[in-house]
Design a protein around this motif. Structure first.
Motif, PDB file in Angstrom:
ATOM      1  N   ASP A   1      -1.031  -8.898   8.380  1.00 48.02           N
ATOM      2  CA  ASP A   1      -0.225  -9.437   7.278  1.00 48.02           C
ATOM      3  C   ASP A   1       1.253  -9.635   7.612  1.00 48.02           C
ATOM      4  OD1 ASP A   1       0.617  -6.829   7.420  1.00 48.02           O
ATOM      5  OD2 ASP A   1       0.265  -6.355   5.311  1.00 48.02           O
TER       6      ASP A   1
ATOM      7  N   HIS B   1       3.306  -7.291   8.103  1.00 50.52           N
ATOM      8  CA  HIS B   1       4.044  -6.128   7.603  1.00 50.52           C
ATOM      9  C   HIS B   1       3.588  -4.848   8.301  1.00 50.52           C
ATOM     10  CE1 HIS B   1       5.983  -8.449   4.447  1.00 50.52           C
ATOM     11  NE2 HIS B   1       4.798  -9.000   4.192  1.00 50.52           N
ATOM     12  N   TYR B   2       2.290  -4.541   8.196  1.00 49.84           N
ATOM     13  CA  TYR B   2       1.791  -3.355   8.898  1.00 49.84           C
ATOM     14  C   TYR B   2       1.977  -3.519  10.405  1.00 49.84           C
ATOM     15  CZ  TYR B   2      -1.280   0.329  10.548  1.00 49.84           C
ATOM     16  OH  TYR B   2      -1.767   1.433  11.197  1.00 49.84           O
TER      17      TYR B   2
ATOM     18  N   ALA C   1      -0.514  -3.762   5.157  1.00 48.79           N
ATOM     19  CA  ALA C   1       0.205  -2.705   4.447  1.00 48.79           C
ATOM     20  C   ALA C   1      -0.433  -2.382   3.099  1.00 48.79           C
ATOM     21  CB  ALA C   1       1.660  -3.119   4.250  1.00 48.79           C
ATOM     22  N   ASP C   2      -1.111  -3.380   2.498  1.00 45.76           N
ATOM     23  CA  ASP C   2      -1.724  -3.191   1.180  1.00 45.76           C
ATOM     24  C   ASP C   2      -3.209  -3.511   1.262  1.00 45.76           C
ATOM     25  OD1 ASP C   2      -2.426  -3.028  -1.460  1.00 45.76           O
ATOM     26  OD2 ASP C   2      -1.307  -4.792  -2.109  1.00 45.76           O
TER      27      ASP C   2
ATOM     28  N   SER D   1      -5.703  -2.753  -0.587  1.00 50.95           N
ATOM     29  CA  SER D   1      -6.366  -3.065  -1.850  1.00 50.95           C
ATOM     30  C   SER D   1      -6.450  -4.573  -2.090  1.00 50.95           C
ATOM     31  CB  SER D   1      -5.609  -2.409  -3.017  1.00 50.95           C
ATOM     32  OG  SER D   1      -5.570  -1.019  -2.882  1.00 50.95           O
ATOM     33  N   PHE D   2      -5.376  -5.273  -1.804  1.00 45.77           N
ATOM     34  CA  PHE D   2      -5.325  -6.718  -1.999  1.00 45.77           C
ATOM     35  C   PHE D   2      -6.359  -7.428  -1.136  1.00 45.77           C
ATOM     36  CE2 PHE D   2      -3.607 -10.795  -0.431  1.00 45.77           C
ATOM     37  CZ  PHE D   2      -3.502 -11.493  -1.620  1.00 45.77           C
TER      38      PHE D   2
ATOM     39  N   VAL E   1      -2.775   3.921   6.221  1.00 43.80           N
ATOM     40  CA  VAL E   1      -2.261   3.354   4.959  1.00 43.80           C
ATOM     41  C   VAL E   1      -3.150   3.691   3.766  1.00 43.80           C
ATOM     42  CG1 VAL E   1      -1.078   1.452   6.102  1.00 43.80           C
ATOM     43  CG2 VAL E   1      -3.457   1.152   5.385  1.00 43.80           C
TER      44      VAL E   1
ATOM     45  N   LEU F   1      -5.844   6.141  -1.562  1.00 48.83           N
ATOM     46  CA  LEU F   1      -6.663   4.944  -1.791  1.00 48.83           C
ATOM     47  C   LEU F   1      -8.072   5.049  -1.214  1.00 48.83           C
ATOM     48  CD1 LEU F   1      -4.048   2.215  -0.736  1.00 48.83           C
ATOM     49  CD2 LEU F   1      -4.701   2.807  -3.072  1.00 48.83           C
TER      50      LEU F   1
END
Length: 229
Positions: free
Chosen positions: A38, A40-41, A70-71, A73-74, A93, A97
């Motif tokens: 993404d 970001h990570y 980084a997210d 879930s998305f 991460v 979660l």
């Protein structure tokens, strides 16, 4: 798992020869490894759920998505929506979660995996290890192809095999990073179930995928003393 499997990392394939390479590999591989980054990570941005949808038009081979995001879930929901067979998330991460996302994947009839970076201990996933279908050990730092192979990470594969036998866990063990002629012998000794092969182990060996696969097979057999599955 009764035999070693090979999963090409499609981030490293020649996209100019996408259909030609996939058509050949459909007859030789057990799954495809899809890196989703993404920016970001890890700083790179690579493949996506859309790529998996395009791949399905010419392949029925199971897809394994490696989420370097980084997210998670998305991205998990998007992959659930397109029924990606394996959804693998980074342990680093998942604080707060893990159980929810693993359940979300399983509730959709799909398989949940966890990826562990070289410096992350396997103990970090013990709270939910019994739920996992796959554990991927990174033998390089995530995010870039062509990095140095970190041999010490193979100890995690040995430990996970012992733990699986002792506890009766059902996960398969996968290794990701610099799987090639130079490392096949050490990897074989550790004993993962799935080898991810990328540029150095497959796609960079020859411009033609048929020849590249032949070279990889010879490399594996010469370095391990075992026949290519």
């Amino acid at each position: 798992m009764n035999k070693v499997e090979f999963s090409p990392s499609l981030m490293t394939m020649d996209l100019d020869k996408f259909k030609q390479q996939i058509t050949f590999l459909n007859n030789h591989v057990d799954s495809y490894h899809i890196d989703i980054m993404d920016g970001h990570y890890v700083p790179n941005i690579t493949l996506s759920p859309w790529f998996i949808e395009e791949l399905r038009k010419i392949s029925e081979i199971p897809m394994s998505a490696h989420l370097m995001v980084a997210d998670p879930s998305f991205w998990v929901q998007q992959l659930v929506d397109i029924k990606c067979e394996w959804i693998c998330m980074h342990a680093e991460v998942l604080d707060g979660l893990a159980f929810r996302l693993i359940d979300q994947i399983h509730d959709a009839g799909l398989k949940a995996g966890i990826v562990i970076n070289p410096e992350t201990p396997i103990e970090s996933i013990f709270p939910y290890i019994e739920l996992l279908d796959k554990i991927t050990i990174m033998t390089v730092d995530p995010g870039f192809a062509g990095q140095r192979f970190i041999e010490s990470t193979l100890d995690k594969i040995v430990d996970l095999r012992k733990l699986r036998e002792e506890k009766g866990y059902h996960y398969v063990i996968e290794m990701d990073g610099s799987s090639n002629r130079k490392s096949f012998k050490q990897i074989d000794a550790a004993g993962p179930d799935i080898y991810i092969v990328g540029r150095s182990g497959l796609f960079g060996l020859d411009e033609e995928i048929e020849k590249a696969w032949e070279i990889m097979s010879t490399d594996y057999e010469e370095m391990t003393g075992k026949k290519m599955p």
